[in-house]
Design an enzyme around this catalytic site. Structure first.
Site, PDB file in Angstrom:
ATOM      1  N   CYS A  88      15.780  33.224 -11.228  1.00 42.92           N
ATOM      2  CA  CYS A  88      14.441  33.650 -10.843  1.00 42.92           C
ATOM      3  C   CYS A  88      14.403  35.170 -10.717  1.00 42.92           C
ATOM      4  O   CYS A  88      15.335  35.773 -10.176  1.00 42.92           O
ATOM      5  CB  CYS A  88      14.077  33.000  -9.507  1.00 42.92           C
ATOM      6  SG  CYS A  88      12.444  33.446  -8.885  1.00 42.92           S
ATOM      7  N   HIS A 134       6.304  28.341  -7.523  1.00 41.20           N
ATOM      8  CA  HIS A 134       5.996  29.651  -6.927  1.00 41.20           C
ATOM      9  C   HIS A 134       4.586  29.661  -6.340  1.00 41.20           C
ATOM     10  O   HIS A 134       4.373  30.114  -5.214  1.00 41.20           O
ATOM     11  CB  HIS A 134       6.102  30.769  -7.964  1.00 41.20           C
ATOM     12  CG  HIS A 134       7.461  31.353  -8.099  1.00 41.20           C
ATOM     13  ND1 HIS A 134       8.146  31.928  -7.061  1.00 41.20           N
ATOM     14  CD2 HIS A 134       8.271  31.465  -9.188  1.00 41.20           C
ATOM     15  CE1 HIS A 134       9.313  32.364  -7.487  1.00 41.20           C
ATOM     16  NE2 HIS A 134       9.416  32.083  -8.779  1.00 41.20           N
TER      17      HIS A 134
END
Length: 179
Positions: A88, A134
């Site tokens: 990420c 997210h």
């Protein structure tokens, strides 16, 4: 202009984002800045909250190198299970096997507010799940064991402190060697 990428556990990454209601020039500008940030960081996807904007919008990269935006996405269905290596932009230099589903069906709007449905599998399904997580206030480390999560959290807090110190340095001292 690219925006700075926020490092986990920043609050904007752990809070659900707000739906997009204005599909005008501000959204277009945000998408351009997100795209530049993603390219600069060599990512394959990015959510608005990763650049500090708590809106329900993300850019998703395809395997062929192209990308598309998803606005106000919802996962309609999930099938299968798989564990995939995942990283990420907001958790730099960390790669872990993460449980995901193999196939998803997603409903989303594009930047002109038009609705679309997409069935995806493989890497595209993986990126869609990661970016929608997210937008829901989750990062991939939330899917890991508490021990791994704690170790990664410690590393990210140290990185945040280091970045904050760098921003506080006077411009003339940046880039100079220290003994």
């Amino acid at each position: 202009m690219a925006r700075d990428i926020v490092i986990w556990p920043h609050k904007v990454l752990t809070t659900s984002t707000q739906p997009v209601t204005d599909f005008g020039p501000a959204l277009e500008t945000l998408l351009q800045e997100m795209s530049e940030s993603m390219a600069e960081a060599k990512g394959i996807g990015i959510a608005a909250n990763q650049v500090g904007v708590p809106l329900r919008v993300a850019i998703v990269g395809r395997e062929d190198g192209t990308q598309f935006e998803i606005v106000n996405p919802q996962i309609l269905s999930k099938e299968g299970s798989v564990k995939l290596e995942e990283g990420c932009l907001s958790v730099p230099d960390v790669w872990e096997k993460c449980p995901r589903v193999e196939r998803v069906k997603v409903r989303y709007q594009d930047k002109t507010a038009q609705w679309h449905e997409l069935e995806a599998e493989g890497r595209l399904a993986h990126v869609l799940q990661h970016e929608i997580d997210h937008l829901d206030g989750h990062v991939f480390v939330d899917h890991l064991s508490s021990l791994k999560r704690t170790l990664i959290l410690d590393r990210m807090k140290k990185l945040q402190k280091s970045l904050a110190r760098r921003k506080e340095e006077p411009e003339e001292s940046k880039g100079t060697k220290r003994s």
